[in-house]
Design a protein around this motif. Structure first.
Motif, PDB file in Angstrom:
ATOM      1  N   LEU A   1       2.900  -3.044  -4.565  1.00 22.23           N
ATOM      2  CA  LEU A   1       2.474  -4.439  -4.410  1.00 22.23           C
ATOM      3  C   LEU A   1       1.182  -4.750  -5.152  1.00 22.23           C
ATOM      4  CD1 LEU A   1       3.246  -4.856  -0.603  1.00 22.23           C
ATOM      5  CD2 LEU A   1       4.674  -5.503  -2.545  1.00 22.23           C
ATOM      6  N   GLY A   2       0.592  -3.756  -5.800  1.00 25.31           N
ATOM      7  CA  GLY A   2      -0.630  -3.988  -6.554  1.00 25.31           C
ATOM      8  C   GLY A   2      -1.875  -3.761  -5.720  1.00 25.31           C
ATOM      9  N   LEU A   3      -3.007  -4.238  -6.231  1.00 20.19           N
ATOM     10  CA  LEU A   3      -4.283  -4.044  -5.537  1.00 20.19           C
ATOM     11  C   LEU A   3      -4.323  -4.856  -4.242  1.00 20.19           C
ATOM     12  CD1 LEU A   3      -6.706  -4.232  -8.591  1.00 20.19           C
ATOM     13  CD2 LEU A   3      -5.978  -2.165  -7.371  1.00 20.19           C
ATOM     14  N   LEU A   4      -4.993  -4.313  -3.256  1.00 17.81           N
ATOM     15  CA  LEU A   4      -5.151  -5.008  -1.986  1.00 17.81           C
ATOM     16  C   LEU A   4      -6.214  -6.093  -2.123  1.00 17.81           C
ATOM     17  CD1 LEU A   4      -4.346  -5.011   1.050  1.00 17.81           C
ATOM     18  CD2 LEU A   4      -6.318  -3.527   1.452  1.00 17.81           C
TER      19      LEU A   4
ATOM     20  N   GLN B   1      -5.428   0.020  -0.967  1.00 16.23           N
ATOM     21  CA  GLN B   1      -4.016  -0.196  -0.682  1.00 16.23           C
ATOM     22  C   GLN B   1      -3.362   1.124  -0.268  1.00 16.23           C
ATOM     23  OE1 GLN B   1      -1.890  -2.539   0.184  1.00 16.23           O
ATOM     24  NE2 GLN B   1      -1.558  -3.561  -1.804  1.00 16.23           N
ATOM     25  N   PRO B   2      -2.670   1.123   0.855  1.00 22.67           N
ATOM     26  CA  PRO B   2      -1.990   2.366   1.269  1.00 22.67           C
ATOM     27  C   PRO B   2      -0.974   2.826   0.221  1.00 22.67           C
ATOM     28  CG  PRO B   2      -2.035   0.776   3.065  1.00 22.67           C
ATOM     29  CD  PRO B   2      -2.506   0.065   1.851  1.00 22.67           C
ATOM     30  N   GLU B   3      -0.676   4.108   0.257  1.00 23.11           N
ATOM     31  CA  GLU B   3       0.207   4.684  -0.763  1.00 23.11           C
ATOM     32  C   GLU B   3       1.593   4.058  -0.729  1.00 23.11           C
ATOM     33  OE1 GLU B   3       0.301   8.875  -0.521  1.00 23.11           O
ATOM     34  OE2 GLU B   3      -1.810   9.156  -1.050  1.00 23.11           O
TER      35      GLU B   3
END
Length: 253
Positions: A26-29, A19-21
């Motif tokens: 939004l939590g884990l991708l 997940q981008p910084e």
């Protein structure tokens, strides 16, 4: 050398980006394996919904099951209707803590105490029993008007209301009952009699309750383990009576 390079290509690990910084909040991708699980669950739910919708559309409007009236839906949740208990709290407590032999022994004890009480109490002074009539025959109306009941029965006028224990004047003069008409003693005798009758009523009710409980436990013992199944139920059990069953016919050897 070429085979080694091909093997290295097969063993290459494919990394998925994180997940981008700027999207860390939004939590884990979600990865592909997570998407596959979510998609499989969604498709399974859609399949069930379609099946239920088809079942509702093809339902017979005259269809009836007894379970429809024995259950209800509360806030979208399915609940079974609770049946009224056919056992009193005392019967439930006894069934959970004691066995049939204990009930039989207690009932036998109650029967012996009842027989002893009934042998001493003859219900002479009971108000529930039918009142007897004492018919006196006279010759004419004049004799009827001048009839003196105390003189006829040869007893004291104060004792005419008694149907039992009514001594004669001659016995009273002889002093046989000189100590029997003490007010305090009569009150004490009456009090003891009422106490004995009250105990008799309580023991009769207890013996009846134990009798019903014994019959219920005997039926449960007969049908325990799925053996000796009755043919049909004739009368359901209540708090005051056991169930009545019709048993299949068996040919005796």
């Amino acid at each position: 050398m070429s085979s080694f390079k091909n093997a290295m290509k097969i063993q290459k690990t494919h990394r998925e980006r994180h997940q981008p910084e700027h999207r860390q909040s939004l939590g884990l991708l979600e990865k592909k394996k997570d998407y596959k699980k979510r998609a499989k669950d969604h498709n399974e739910k859609q399949r069930i919904l379609k099946k239920l919708q088809k079942k509702a559309l093809t339902k017979n409007p005259d269809e009836f099951y007894y379970h429809m009236i024995n259950s209800k839906s509360v806030d979208g949740a399915h609940h079974e209707k609770a049946k009224e208990s056919t056992l009193t709290p005392e019967q439930i407590a006894l069934m959970q803590t004691q066995d049939l032999n204990y009930i039989v022994s207690k009932r036998t004890t109650e029967k012996r105490k009842l027989e002893k009480l009934q042998s001493n109490l003859h219900l002479i002074s009971s108000t529930d029993k039918p009142k007897n009539k004492h018919t006196i025959f006279v010759d004419d109306e004049r004799e009827k008007k001048n009839l003196d009941l105390a003189k006829h029965f040869e007893t004291h006028p104060a004792l005419l209301g008694r149907t039992h224990n009514r001594p004669r004047i001659s016995d009273l003069k002889k002093g046989k009952y000189s100590n029997s008409f003490n007010d305090e003693k009569m009150k004490e005798v009456k009090k003891e009699g009422l106490k004995a009758y009250k105990e008799l009523n309580q023991r009769l009710a207890r013996e009846e309750s134990l009798s019903v409980l014994q019959r219920k436990m005997e039926l449960k013992a007969i049908m325990r383990g799925g053996k000796n199944k009755p043919a049909r139920l004739i009368k359901e059990e209540t708090k005051n009576s056991p169930a009545v069953y019709e048993w299949p016919k068996e040919r005796k050897r």
